[in-house]
Design a protein around this motif. Sequence first.
Motif, short mmCIF file in Angstrom:
data_model
loop_
_atom_site.label_atom_id
_atom_site.label_comp_id
_atom_site.label_asym_id
_atom_site.label_seq_id
_atom_site.Cartn_x
_atom_site.Cartn_y
_atom_site.Cartn_z
N GLN A 130 -4.99 16.60 9.23
CA GLN A 130 -4.31 15.93 10.28
C GLN A 130 -3.17 16.54 11.09
N THR B 261 0.69 -1.05 -0.04
CA THR B 261 0.17 -0.14 0.11
C THR B 261 0.84 1.33 -0.03
N TRP C 245 -5.84 16.31 3.10
CA TRP C 245 -6.01 15.60 4.30
C TRP C 245 -5.00 15.50 5.04
N ARG D 91 -2.11 9.65 13.47
CA ARG D 91 -3.18 9.81 12.60
C ARG D 91 -3.17 9.36 11.44
N LEU D 92 -1.98 9.40 10.74
CA LEU D 92 -1.68 8.91 9.23
C LEU D 92 -1.63 7.17 9.23
N ASP E 193 -2.97 13.19 -1.19
CA ASP E 193 -3.81 13.40 0.05
C ASP E 193 -3.49 14.56 0.77
N ALA F 34 -3.24 5.45 10.95
CA ALA F 34 -4.32 4.60 10.80
C ALA F 34 -5.12 4.24 9.50
N GLU F 35 -4.46 4.91 8.41
CA GLU F 35 -4.76 4.92 7.19
C GLU F 35 -3.97 4.09 6.35
N ARG F 36 -2.68 4.45 6.38
CA ARG F 36 -1.79 4.07 5.48
C ARG F 36 -0.13 3.74 6.25
#
Length: 318
Positions: free
Chosen positions: A289, A100, A285, A119-120, A282, A122-124
């Motif tokens: 964050q 990913t 976004w 924070r990041l 991103d 948690a997504e990637r």
Amino acid sequence: MPPLYLPVMDLELRHLRIVRAVADAGSVSKAALTLGLAQPALTAQLKRIERVLGGALFERDRHGARPTRLGELVLARARVLLPAAKELQDEAVRFAHAPTPGYRIGATNGPILGGLVDRLAAERPVSTYTSWSSHELTSMVELGRLDYVLTGACGDSGTPTGSLVWDTISLDPVFCLVSENHPAAKEKEVELSDLADEHWAGTPGDGCFADCFAMACARAGFTPGTIYETDVPTCTHLAQVGRAVVLCQATHQPAQGLVMVPLAGAPLRWRQLLGRHPTAADAAWVLTQAKEAHRDAIGRSPTYNDWLTRNPAYGTTP
């Protein structure tokens, strides 16, 4: 009858590999064995390369092959270009096979990185690189080795120039750390001029903060004494034992035995910055964050919250 023009061969990396192989082997025959080619085929290929480059690359005799001046020039370039091309190929393969796409973030000393990574991630996937030098980190983003850089600058200096896209996360006052036994530790805030006789400590960097601090002291009517530029643990120790006053960001979390005290009138300010490569994913976004991570850091700082209550017109975001 019009003249006959033969197509000109373009120079390719494989041609540079041939030149390097001949130079390393010291002869065409040995290079042919190394490359797995017949000697006549390698000799013919080398002649074509020499025609493209405009002259002989090697002096060849019964003792072997020695680079000419032109050959030395080509070899010098080849020894730079070939490893760089290999590094590019390897990095591209790693990127293509990554499960990913993630975020590669560089940062100088500051309170936001931990919250932003949390924070990041948690997504990637997130990877980080830390340096005292914002110039080094900026160059790494420009070269595509990082996607983002989290750094800062003196409040009045604006955002850096260059190919990166910069956004301001916040504009914060600079506070100071003193020992809990220091007279200033009992104050809501302290005038910079009241600290004229102190020694100072701060973390290193390649920005203009040292000059901004010197100018703030000059406006307050004094020249600062000894300034220790060192790592965070040493700064903390010097403050705890009363050897120095430490300049710090307002979102800093003091260690045991230390008290963070605001400077009256905020004579020094620090702009938190997020720089990014123009192709970084991103962007909007990630900036959101980063600002949320900064708000979290404010929430963990009673001193900063109290200061903002007493200075409502200041704000933290330009």
